[in-house]
Scaffold this motif. Structure first.
Motif, PDB file in Angstrom:
ATOM      1  N   GLU A 167       0.808  -1.230   0.000  1.00  0.00           N
ATOM      2  CA  GLU A 167       0.000   0.000   0.000  1.00  0.00           C
ATOM      3  C   GLU A 167       0.838   1.275   0.000  1.00  0.00           C
ATOM      4  OE1 GLU A 167      -3.027   0.144   3.048  1.00  0.00           O
ATOM      5  OE2 GLU A 167      -3.879   1.970   2.191  1.00  0.00           O
ATOM      6  N   GLY A 184     -10.427  -3.642   2.300  1.00  0.00           N
ATOM      7  CA  GLY A 184     -11.316  -4.684   1.783  1.00  0.00           C
ATOM      8  C   GLY A 184     -10.436  -5.819   1.292  1.00  0.00           C
ATOM      9  N   THR A 185     -10.666  -7.014   1.853  1.00  0.00           N
ATOM     10  CA  THR A 185      -9.720  -8.121   1.635  1.00  0.00           C
ATOM     11  C   THR A 185     -10.439  -9.445   1.422  1.00  0.00           C
ATOM     12  OG1 THR A 185      -8.181  -7.022   3.128  1.00  0.00           O
ATOM     13  CG2 THR A 185      -7.778  -9.359   2.746  1.00  0.00           C
ATOM     14  N   GLU A 211     -16.445  -0.548   3.660  1.00  0.00           N
ATOM     15  CA  GLU A 211     -15.185  -0.490   4.423  1.00  0.00           C
ATOM     16  C   GLU A 211     -14.131   0.311   3.652  1.00  0.00           C
ATOM     17  OE1 GLU A 211     -13.951  -4.442   5.627  1.00  0.00           O
ATOM     18  OE2 GLU A 211     -11.874  -3.804   5.798  1.00  0.00           O
ATOM     19  N   HIS A 246      -7.258  -7.262  -2.640  1.00  0.00           N
ATOM     20  CA  HIS A 246      -7.733  -6.058  -1.952  1.00  0.00           C
ATOM     21  C   HIS A 246      -8.568  -5.232  -2.913  1.00  0.00           C
ATOM     22  CE1 HIS A 246      -5.435  -6.437   1.676  1.00  0.00           C
ATOM     23  NE2 HIS A 246      -4.253  -6.296   1.107  1.00  0.00           N
ATOM     24  N   ALA A 274      -7.413   2.978   6.670  1.00  0.00           N
ATOM     25  CA  ALA A 274      -6.957   1.615   6.331  1.00  0.00           C
ATOM     26  C   ALA A 274      -6.249   0.976   7.518  1.00  0.00           C
ATOM     27  CB  ALA A 274      -6.016   1.649   5.128  1.00  0.00           C
ATOM     28  N   TYR A 297       4.362  -0.605  13.402  1.00  0.00           N
ATOM     29  CA  TYR A 297       3.334  -1.238  12.558  1.00  0.00           C
ATOM     30  C   TYR A 297       2.188  -0.232  12.364  1.00  0.00           C
ATOM     31  CZ  TYR A 297      -1.061  -3.530  11.588  1.00  0.00           C
ATOM     32  OH  TYR A 297      -2.296  -3.815  11.058  1.00  0.00           O
ATOM     33  N   ILE A 316       2.523  -1.969   6.737  1.00  0.00           N
ATOM     34  CA  ILE A 316       1.766  -3.196   7.032  1.00  0.00           C
ATOM     35  C   ILE A 316       2.522  -4.379   6.421  1.00  0.00           C
ATOM     36  CG2 ILE A 316      -0.518  -2.156   7.313  1.00  0.00           C
ATOM     37  CD1 ILE A 316      -1.095  -2.762   4.366  1.00  0.00           C
ATOM     38  N   ARG A 317       2.055  -5.597   6.704  1.00  0.00           N
ATOM     39  CA  ARG A 317       2.731  -6.847   6.276  1.00  0.00           C
ATOM     40  C   ARG A 317       4.206  -6.767   6.691  1.00  0.00           C
ATOM     41  NH1 ARG A 317      -1.695  -7.208   2.569  1.00  0.00           N
ATOM     42  NH2 ARG A 317      -3.063  -6.016   3.927  1.00  0.00           N
ATOM     43  N   ALA A 330      -0.735  -7.894  12.036  1.00  0.00           N
ATOM     44  CA  ALA A 330      -1.742  -7.803  10.965  1.00  0.00           C
ATOM     45  C   ALA A 330      -3.043  -7.303  11.568  1.00  0.00           C
ATOM     46  CB  ALA A 330      -1.961  -9.158  10.306  1.00  0.00           C
ATOM     47  N   GLY A 331      -3.770  -6.514  10.772  1.00  0.00           N
ATOM     48  CA  GLY A 331      -5.046  -5.986  11.246  1.00  0.00           C
ATOM     49  C   GLY A 331      -6.077  -6.032  10.139  1.00  0.00           C
ATOM     50  N   GLY A 332      -7.293  -5.707  10.508  1.00  0.00           N
ATOM     51  CA  GLY A 332      -8.372  -5.690   9.514  1.00  0.00           C
ATOM     52  C   GLY A 332      -9.441  -4.701   9.930  1.00  0.00           C
ATOM     53  N   GLY A 333     -10.103  -4.136   8.935  1.00  0.00           N
ATOM     54  CA  GLY A 333     -11.138  -3.126   9.184  1.00  0.00           C
ATOM     55  C   GLY A 333     -12.433  -3.770   9.664  1.00  0.00           C
ATOM     56  N   GLU A 346      -8.861 -13.331   8.553  1.00  0.00           N
ATOM     57  CA  GLU A 346      -8.231 -12.347   7.649  1.00  0.00           C
ATOM     58  C   GLU A 346      -6.845 -11.936   8.166  1.00  0.00           C
ATOM     59  OE1 GLU A 346     -10.796  -9.182   6.194  1.00  0.00           O
ATOM     60  OE2 GLU A 346      -9.096  -7.799   6.313  1.00  0.00           O
ATOM     61  N   LYS A 350      -3.155 -12.431   6.350  1.00  0.00           N
ATOM     62  CA  LYS A 350      -2.228 -11.305   6.164  1.00  0.00           C
ATOM     63  C   LYS A 350      -0.870 -11.592   6.819  1.00  0.00           C
ATOM     64  CE  LYS A 350      -5.643  -7.601   5.662  1.00  0.00           C
ATOM     65  NZ  LYS A 350      -6.531  -6.728   6.446  1.00  0.00           N
TER      66      LYS A 350
HETATM   67  C1  LIG Z   1      -4.219  -3.154   8.345  1.00  0.00           C
HETATM   68  C2  LIG Z   1      -3.816  -4.005   7.382  1.00  0.00           C
HETATM   69  O1  LIG Z   1      -4.306  -3.952   6.095  1.00  0.00           O
HETATM   70  C3  LIG Z   1      -5.042  -2.837   5.639  1.00  0.00           C
HETATM   71  C4  LIG Z   1      -4.758  -2.700   4.187  1.00  0.00           C
HETATM   72  C5  LIG Z   1      -5.505  -3.370   3.248  1.00  0.00           C
HETATM   73  C6  LIG Z   1      -6.701  -4.018   3.625  1.00  0.00           C
HETATM   74  C7  LIG Z   1      -7.181  -3.910   4.888  1.00  0.00           C
HETATM   75  C8  LIG Z   1      -8.475  -4.561   5.276  1.00  0.00           C
HETATM   76  O2  LIG Z   1      -9.148  -5.133   4.397  1.00  0.00           O
HETATM   77  O3  LIG Z   1      -8.832  -4.538   6.457  1.00  0.00           O
HETATM   78  C9  LIG Z   1      -6.522  -3.062   5.918  1.00  0.00           C
HETATM   79  O4  LIG Z   1      -7.209  -1.838   5.909  1.00  0.00           O
HETATM   80  C10 LIG Z   1      -2.804  -5.039   7.631  1.00  0.00           C
HETATM   81  O5  LIG Z   1      -2.419  -5.745   6.698  1.00  0.00           O
HETATM   82  O6  LIG Z   1      -2.353  -5.167   8.789  1.00  0.00           O
END
Ligand SMILES: C=C(O[C@H]1C=CC=C(C(=O)O)[C@@H]1O)C(=O)O
Length: 369
Positions: A167, A184-185, A211, A246, A274, A297, A316-317, A330-333, A346, A350
């Motif tokens: 990103e 979005g993943t 998201e 993504h 994000a 991170y 990230i990653r 790793a995180g996610g929305g 998710e 990641k």
């Molecule tokens: C916060 C992360 O990814 C972000 C970037 C792409 C998609 C993401 C998602 O779908 O949640 C996150 O916003 C991570 O990889 O730790």
């Protein structure tokens, strides 16, 4: 690696820097060194939280090469690693996501990014450049970065941030600004038909588009005052890494003031939804209440030169290295409609980016899978 080395490997161009003229734990000092010309270029990492110290430095030497980084021959082998701790544990992460979803339902938050980390321990110190070489090799377009974190102070002595982020937070070339926010993943599949179906589902998913839209709205709001022209694609496109699909929206702009540097731009947009959330302050508070420190991170890693050009990736990653350990994050929305178990899965996918470097077994290292 030279004590204070830095590499940013991108498909189009790589920056390699080494040696230290000056270090900056404070962004204001780095900005003023660029403005006065005492630093021809500043490289390094910005933490997730604005109040934490940054890890920026002015290197003795730097070189740009076209294309991704070519690892020098003779790097030491990467030691084999195993996971020794997960923070929070998978069941705790699910509880955190449930709490955050309750805040979304109560309309305290519209979106928030929940993250977790795993600690990998190796039999020997992890050579940062050997890990970077593996990540660049595994990434299909050659993304990767390695930044010395020691300018952030004593607790970061001999620490490095190493990763392969897909990103671009922001890039500035002359008066042209560009970025490609992702959110979005969907996990990729080795079966081409399944992989294609997952990509199509992601592209048409209302929950994922919702998201994603928070990030685009944020970038529009932050960049509009700084750009006299801004072109933002109407709908997100698919963006692939070796492990995930993504949603991504390409954005380009023309600066109003040619004095706005790549570092100014990075600070104007960081942290985007994000990695943080919407509304920003409420999301930041919720993250601080529910998570241990993210350190670097979900920060930014990149460079800015005295002409104001530069490129910053969302951190990230990636993992923070300390001696024989690597803490990978790793995180996610989380938005209305997110499902806690899917969110855990998710983050596991990641984490594969980093874990695959240590073992062909990749995420199988995780007890959860
Ligand atoms: C916060 C992360 O990814 C972000 C970037 C792409 C998609 C993401 C998602 O779908 O949640 C996150 O916003 C991570 O990889 O730790």
């Amino acid at each position: 690696m030279d004590h204070a080395g830095f590499v940013l490997s991108r498909p189009h161009r790589t920056l390699v820097a080494s040696g230290v003229r000056a270090t900056y734990g404070d962004i204001t000092a780095a900005r003023s060194a660029l403005r006065t010309g005492s630093a021809p270029i500043v490289v390094g990492a910005i933490p997730f939280r604005a109040e934490d110290r940054c890890a920026l430095l002015s290197p003795e030497r730097h070189e740009f090469h076209s294309g991704p980084w070519q690892a020098p021959p003779g790097l030491p082998p990467l030691p084999h690693g195993r996971i020794v701790a997960e923070s929070p544990t998978p069941s705790e992460h699910i509880r955190v996501v449930e709490n955050l979803l309750a805040m979304v339902d109560a309309r305290v938050l519209e979106k928030v990014v929940a993250a977790r980390s795993v600690l990998v321990s190796c039999g020997a110190d992890i050579p940062p450049l050997s890990l970077l070489a593996r990540l660049v090799e595994l990434d299909h377009v050659g993304n990767g970065f390695c930044a010395d974190l020691s300018p952030a102070g004593a607790s970061y002595t001999n620490s490095y941030l190493v990763g392969a982020s897909p990103e671009t937070l922001i890039r500035r070339e002359g008066t042209t600004v560009s970025c490609w926010p992702l959110a979005g993943t969907a996990a990729r599949s080795t079966d081409p038909a399944v992989d294609e179906a997952r990509a199509a589902d992601l592209l048409s998913s209302v929950k994922n588009q919702h998201e994603h839209a928070f990030v685009v709205d944020w970038m529009r709001a932050r960049l509009t005052p700084l750009c006299r022209k801004l072109a933002i694609a109407d709908t997100p496109a698919l963006f692939a890494t070796p492990d995930v699909w993504h949603l991504g929206t390409p954005i380009t702009g023309e600066l109003r003031d040619s004095g706005t540097t790549a570092l100014d731009l990075a600070l104007a947009v960081h942290p985007t939804p994000a990695v943080c959330g919407t509304p920003h302050d409420a999301a930041m508070r919720a993250i601080n209440e529910h998570e241990a420190s993210r350190g670097f991170y979900a920060g930014a890693v990149g460079w800015c030169d005295a002409a104001g050009d530069g490129e910053w990736m969302v951190a990230i990653r990636c993992a923070e290295l300390r001696g024989n350990t690597a803490r990978a994050f790793a995180g996610g929305g989380i938005v209305r409609g997110s499902r806690p178990h899917d969110e855990l899965a998710e983050t596991t996918v990641k984490l594969r980016t980093l874990l695959s470097a240590f073992s062909a077994e990749g995420e199988k290292m995780l007890k959860t899978t």
